[in-house]
Design an enzyme around this catalytic site. Structure first.
Site, PDB file in Angstrom:
ATOM      1  N   CYS A   1      43.517  44.167  38.535  1.00  0.00           N
ATOM      2  CA  CYS A   1      43.173  44.577  37.175  1.00  0.00           C
ATOM      3  C   CYS A   1      41.705  44.978  37.068  1.00  0.00           C
ATOM      4  CB  CYS A   1      43.538  43.483  36.188  1.00  0.00           C
ATOM      5  SG  CYS A   1      45.333  43.224  36.101  1.00  0.00           S
TER       6      CYS A   1
ATOM      7  N   GLU B   1      46.724  43.565  31.521  1.00  0.00           N
ATOM      8  CA  GLU B   1      45.686  44.593  31.551  1.00  0.00           C
ATOM      9  C   GLU B   1      46.244  45.953  31.968  1.00  0.00           C
ATOM     10  OE1 GLU B   1      43.580  40.890  33.386  1.00  0.00           O
ATOM     11  OE2 GLU B   1      45.628  41.607  33.140  1.00  0.00           O
TER      12      GLU B   1
ATOM     13  N   HIS C   1      50.953  43.159  34.929  1.00  0.00           N
ATOM     14  CA  HIS C   1      49.931  42.346  34.288  1.00  0.00           C
ATOM     15  C   HIS C   1      49.572  42.936  32.932  1.00  0.00           C
ATOM     16  CE1 HIS C   1      48.100  40.252  38.075  1.00  0.00           C
ATOM     17  NE2 HIS C   1      49.419  40.387  38.182  1.00  0.00           N
TER      18      HIS C   1
ATOM     19  N   CYS D   1      42.137  39.717  37.579  1.00  0.00           N
ATOM     20  CA  CYS D   1      42.359  39.589  39.023  1.00  0.00           C
ATOM     21  C   CYS D   1      41.784  40.820  39.732  1.00  0.00           C
ATOM     22  CB  CYS D   1      43.858  39.467  39.290  1.00  0.00           C
ATOM     23  SG  CYS D   1      44.767  41.023  39.037  1.00  0.00           S
TER      24      CYS D   1
END
Length: 170
Positions: free
Chosen positions: A95, A64, A62, A92
């Site tokens: 993260c 992040e 991801h 999410c």
């Protein structure tokens, strides 16, 4: 109740979110879901990331996570105290957890994520005082631009799938 407040002006928030949007566009150019993130410390970008799940086939790839890793490398520390995270889509659970663990101080995001957002939509992990770290959270920074990136991406994906399906019928 979280007593933290933003340390940035509207202009600074929008300037940094535009950088996160640039990262999201990198992901889009690679046919990845267009999500981008940056980490800022003392007014300087110290971490950047964009989604890379499809190419890497890694569920943890991801935006992040990449931005946090790069920022930790830059400061040579796993703690990102006083740092701000800017991300185009609401984080999410994974993260948000990484932001808590790395002690990110402020989190700014553009579009809400009704299916997986844990910075205020489904729940708010980042401001939950049961954890040992609490971050300031602000949503809606360039929300329209961030949302359009995602909705346009998925619209084009649906159109492509429909076209392929129709071609298979012929």
């Amino acid at each position: 109740m979280n007593e933290k407040t933003s340390s940035l002006t509207i202009e600074e928030k929008e300037k940094f979110m535009m950088e996160a949007i640039r990262e999201a566009k990198k992901a889009e150019s690679m046919k990845e879901v267009p999500i981008g993130a940056i980490v800022v410390l003392d007014g300087k970008i110290i971490g950047r990331g964009h989604n890379f799940r499809e190419e890497s086939q890694d569920a943890t790839a991801h935006a992040e996570m990449f931005a946090i890793k790069q920022a930790c490398d830059v400061v040579d520390n796993w703690r990102l105290e006083r740092a701000q995270m800017f991300v185009t889509l609401e984080p999410c659970p994974m993260c948000s957890g990484a932001m808590i663990l790395s002690r990110v101080d402020e989190v700014y995001y553009g579009a809400k994520d009704p299916k997986g957002g844990t910075a205020g939509t489904l729940m708010n992990l980042l401001e939950d005082e049961r954890f040992n770290h609490v971050a300031y959270v602000e949503s809606g920074i360039l929300e329209e631009e961030c949302g359009k990136l995602l909705s346009n991406f998925f619209r084009k994906l649906r159109e492509k799938k429909k076209l392929l399906k129709n071609q298979q019928k012929d």
